[in-house]
Design a protein around this motif. Structure first.
Motif, PDB file in Angstrom:
ATOM      1  N   THR A  25       0.857  -1.178   0.000  1.00 30.04           N
ATOM      2  CA  THR A  25       0.000   0.000   0.000  1.00 30.04           C
ATOM      3  C   THR A  25       0.893   1.229   0.000  1.00 30.04           C
ATOM      4  N   THR A  26       0.616   2.138  -0.912  1.00 33.25           N
ATOM      5  CA  THR A  26       1.371   3.384  -1.002  1.00 33.25           C
ATOM      6  C   THR A  26       0.492   4.499  -0.443  1.00 33.25           C
ATOM      7  N   PHE A  27       1.088   5.309   0.429  1.00 29.99           N
ATOM      8  CA  PHE A  27       0.353   6.391   1.082  1.00 29.99           C
ATOM      9  C   PHE A  27       0.900   7.739   0.636  1.00 29.99           C
ATOM     10  N   GLU A  28       0.020   8.731   0.593  1.00 29.37           N
ATOM     11  CA  GLU A  28       0.486  10.097   0.358  1.00 29.37           C
ATOM     12  C   GLU A  28       0.893  10.704   1.693  1.00 29.37           C
ATOM     13  N   ALA A  29       1.428  11.913   1.659  1.00 28.90           N
ATOM     14  CA  ALA A  29       1.969  12.539   2.865  1.00 28.90           C
ATOM     15  C   ALA A  29       0.928  12.701   3.969  1.00 28.90           C
ATOM     16  N   THR A  30      -0.342  12.831   3.614  1.00 31.91           N
ATOM     17  CA  THR A  30      -1.392  13.005   4.622  1.00 31.91           C
ATOM     18  C   THR A  30      -1.799  11.687   5.264  1.00 31.91           C
ATOM     19  N   GLY A  31      -1.292  10.569   4.728  1.00 35.07           N
ATOM     20  CA  GLY A  31      -1.636   9.267   5.286  1.00 35.07           C
ATOM     21  C   GLY A  31      -2.726   8.549   4.532  1.00 35.07           C
ATOM     22  N   ARG A  32      -3.278   9.168   3.484  1.00 34.72           N
ATOM     23  CA  ARG A  32      -4.346   8.545   2.693  1.00 34.72           C
ATOM     24  C   ARG A  32      -3.739   7.531   1.727  1.00 34.72           C
ATOM     25  N   ALA A  33      -4.309   6.344   1.663  1.00 31.55           N
ATOM     26  CA  ALA A  33      -3.827   5.319   0.735  1.00 31.55           C
ATOM     27  C   ALA A  33      -4.161   5.746  -0.688  1.00 31.55           C
ATOM     28  N   VAL A  34      -3.160   5.720  -1.569  1.00 26.99           N
ATOM     29  CA  VAL A  34      -3.385   6.127  -2.956  1.00 26.99           C
ATOM     30  C   VAL A  34      -3.178   4.978  -3.940  1.00 26.99           C
TER      31      VAL A  34
END
Length: 132
Positions: free
Chosen positions: A101-110
């Protein structure tokens, strides 16, 4: 523990405790402690074959994915992948299920990726920077 859990789980817990007590015994060189796990052997893990779907069973499952909605197309794609790729491996070939799982800086899974690959034909090398 062996009566309530799988052989693999008991073996994994043994290995974790073994590492902990090794660390505990060596933690303070000025005050050595006994390693109570020294000389103990781990529980035996019996090899268990995981049942797999036959091509006929996958074709029958694929027939249940009728319709034009997102879920039907998604399920048909997943089953087609299993039928076309996974079953091309010889029976008994070990596989690895890789989930990422790849996350953006805010912690949302993208991005979510799941792959099943032949274990005897793969090598993984991960390098993680560890901040000070």
């Amino acid at each position: 523990m062996l009566g309530s859990y799988s052989d693999f789980y008991a073996n994994n817990q043994f290995r974790a405790l073994q590492q902990f007590f090794k660390w505990y015994a060596e933690e303070d060189p000025d005050e050595p402690k006994p390693n109570i796990m020294l000389g103990m052997s781990p529980p035996k893990v019996d090899e268990k074959l995981v049942p797999v779907f036959t091509p006929e069973e996958l074709d029958a499952l694929l027939k249940t994915c009728k319709g034009g909605g997102f879920q039907a197309r998604r399920d048909a794609a997943i089953l087609s992948l299993f039928r076309d790729a996974a079953l091309s491996l010889p029976p008994g070939t070990p596989v690895v299920e890789l989930k990422r799982t790849t996350f953006e800086a805010t912690g949302r899974a993208v991005e979510v990726m799941c792959a099943v690959i032949a274990a005897d034909m793969s090598t993984f090398d991960y390098r993680f920077p560890i901040p000070d």
